[in-house]
Design an enzyme around this catalytic site. Structure first.
Site, PDB file in Angstrom:
ATOM      1  N   ASP A  11       0.866  -1.183   0.000  1.00 36.94           N
ATOM      2  CA  ASP A  11       0.000   0.000   0.000  1.00 36.94           C
ATOM      3  C   ASP A  11       0.900   1.229   0.000  1.00 36.94           C
ATOM      4  OD1 ASP A  11      -2.165   1.652   0.095  1.00 36.94           O
ATOM      5  OD2 ASP A  11      -2.821   1.077   2.104  1.00 36.94           O
ATOM      6  N   ASP A 105      -2.828   2.287  -6.067  1.00 37.16           N
ATOM      7  CA  ASP A 105      -1.724   2.319  -5.104  1.00 37.16           C
ATOM      8  C   ASP A 105      -1.733   1.146  -4.132  1.00 37.16           C
ATOM      9  OD1 ASP A 105      -4.091   3.257  -3.934  1.00 37.16           O
ATOM     10  OD2 ASP A 105      -3.020   4.464  -2.469  1.00 37.16           O
ATOM     11  N   GLU A 106      -2.467   0.083  -4.448  1.00 38.71           N
ATOM     12  CA  GLU A 106      -2.599  -0.998  -3.479  1.00 38.71           C
ATOM     13  C   GLU A 106      -2.802  -2.323  -4.202  1.00 38.71           C
ATOM     14  OE1 GLU A 106      -5.460  -2.127   0.370  1.00 38.71           O
ATOM     15  OE2 GLU A 106      -5.975  -0.463  -0.958  1.00 38.71           O
TER      16      GLU A 106
END
Length: 392
Positions: A11, A105-106
């Protein structure tokens, strides 16, 4: 029962805000809110400096301004965030094709079949991910590691920002039991209130709750929540088959100006990709070449093979064909970045009579695993060790 899975959750820390600070260093240390001020606007991301004032994602920006009047509000630049996200996911693809992207983003990564290839276990792979992401993008990622998705995500959350945490099987109860019950996946605000009314405030209390009483109060979810409280989660990492690929790329400090140099680096990258493909027991049909010429003009070229392959020679031959075509078409060919990848994985097909034998490749893989990467390479690769600088 097989060996425990090795799952990593990555993350990025305050991703949109971090990208803005990366592009505008003068904003470093300021309370930064990504989201324009307006009656209908909401916060996309807030920097950690802004979060100290209570600013959170999805909050109206006018509320955020009341909480932090000195905050700097900047518009969302989604194209830029996607560009950086692609660099991050390229790092993921270099350690495993089993990637479940949750957002820009994860992601979850199943690295179970990559452990032997990289050596040092799941933490070595997690450390590599953090280092490569910061090297290529300048951004920090929090990395959680465990034997299932629930615990891997919890590990990254508990260690933020710039986190790095592994939850081992023998640590599960020690980590979970003291946590507020609302930290568990699928336990939302309403469920949390219902559990509080039963006197259950921690995960440990949920784990030890009497199942019948819990079910009477909470219904069918009760058994599921107790499994989570025990740290049990059998959900697999679910990659998008259309995006599954294995690749390697290099950014050069000094641009490459000769085809001979470029072909040497291509051989080095092809060996790395071939080794990873064989470690994953995969065979691919589509070869992709990625080139970037200064300043930031990126091109990709693809070639489809007649049969799926895991042979470095076939991968390299296809890459050479693509690179030579691109080079010949350029007036002033210069390379800032070079990469090669393989995709469109298929079930292993029966080898034809003249198909390259995987024996030599697998022997080289074993030698490199035992004595270190680069112990045994093709002769052409040696040229890439002179006059070139590798960033990735």
């Amino acid at each position: 029962m097989g060996s425990p899975r090795a799952i990593i959750h990555v993350d990025m820390d305050a991703f949109y805000a971090a990208v803005e600070v990366l592009d505008h260093p003068q904003w470093r240390g300021l309370p930064l809110v990504v989201g324009e001020l307006g009656p209908r606007s909401v916060v996309s991301t807030a920097s950690y400096e802004a979060r100290r004032y209570g600013v959170r994602s999805a909050m109206p920006t006018l509320t955020a301004q009341r909480l932090c009047p000195q905050a700097l509000f900047v518009p969302v630049r989604m194209a830029r965030y996607r560009e950086v996200s692609a660099e991050v996911f390229a790092v993921f693809g270099e350690v495993t094709p089993e990637i479940e992207g949750l957002s820009l983003d994860e992601a979850f990564l199943d690295v179970s079949r990559s452990l032997r290839l990289f050596g040092g276990g799941i933490e070595a792979i997690g450390r590599r991910l953090k280092q490569e992401i910061v090297r290529r993008t300048g951004l920090n990622a929090s990395v959680g590691m465990a034997h299932n998705k629930l615990l891997a995500k919890l590990a990254s959350e508990l260690s933020k920002p710039d986190g790095f945490l592994r939850i081992r099987p023998e640590q599960v109860h020690a980590v979970l039991d003291p946590l507020p019950v609302g930290r568990l996946w699928t336990v939302g605000k309403v469920a949390e209130s219902n559990l509080h009314r039963l006197g259950i405030r921690t995960v440990g209390e949920l784990r030890f709750a009497e199942p019948r009483r819990l079910q009477q109060a909470c219904g069918n979810q009760a058994a599921h929540w107790q499994r989570l409280a025990r740290g049990e989660d059998d959900r697999p990492v679910q990659p998008d088959a259309g995006e599954k690929s294995i690749s390697a790329e290099t950014t050069f400090v000094t641009d490459l100006t000769t085809l001979d140099q470029a072909l040497s680096w291509l051989a080095r990258l092809a060996e790395r990709v071939g080794e990873r493909v064989r470690a994953q027991q995969l065979k691919g049909r589509t070869i992709t070449l990625k080139v970037r010429k200064p300043p930031f003009e990126t091109h990709t070229r693809q070639l489809s093979l007649g049969e799926p392959t895991d042979a470095t020679r076939e991968l390299l031959d296809a890459g050479r064909t693509l690179l030579q075509r691109w080079w010949a078409a350029e007036k002033d060919p210069r390379l800032r970045l070079l990469g090669i990848g393989i995709s469109q994985f298929a079930a292993e097909a029966q080898s034809g009579l003249f198909a390259p034998s995987p024996g030599q490749d697998r022997l080289a893989d074993r030698i490199n695993q035992r004595f270190g990467q680069g112990s045994l390479v093709r002769g052409v690769v040696l040229k890439s060790r002179r006059g070139g600088s590798e960033n990735s």
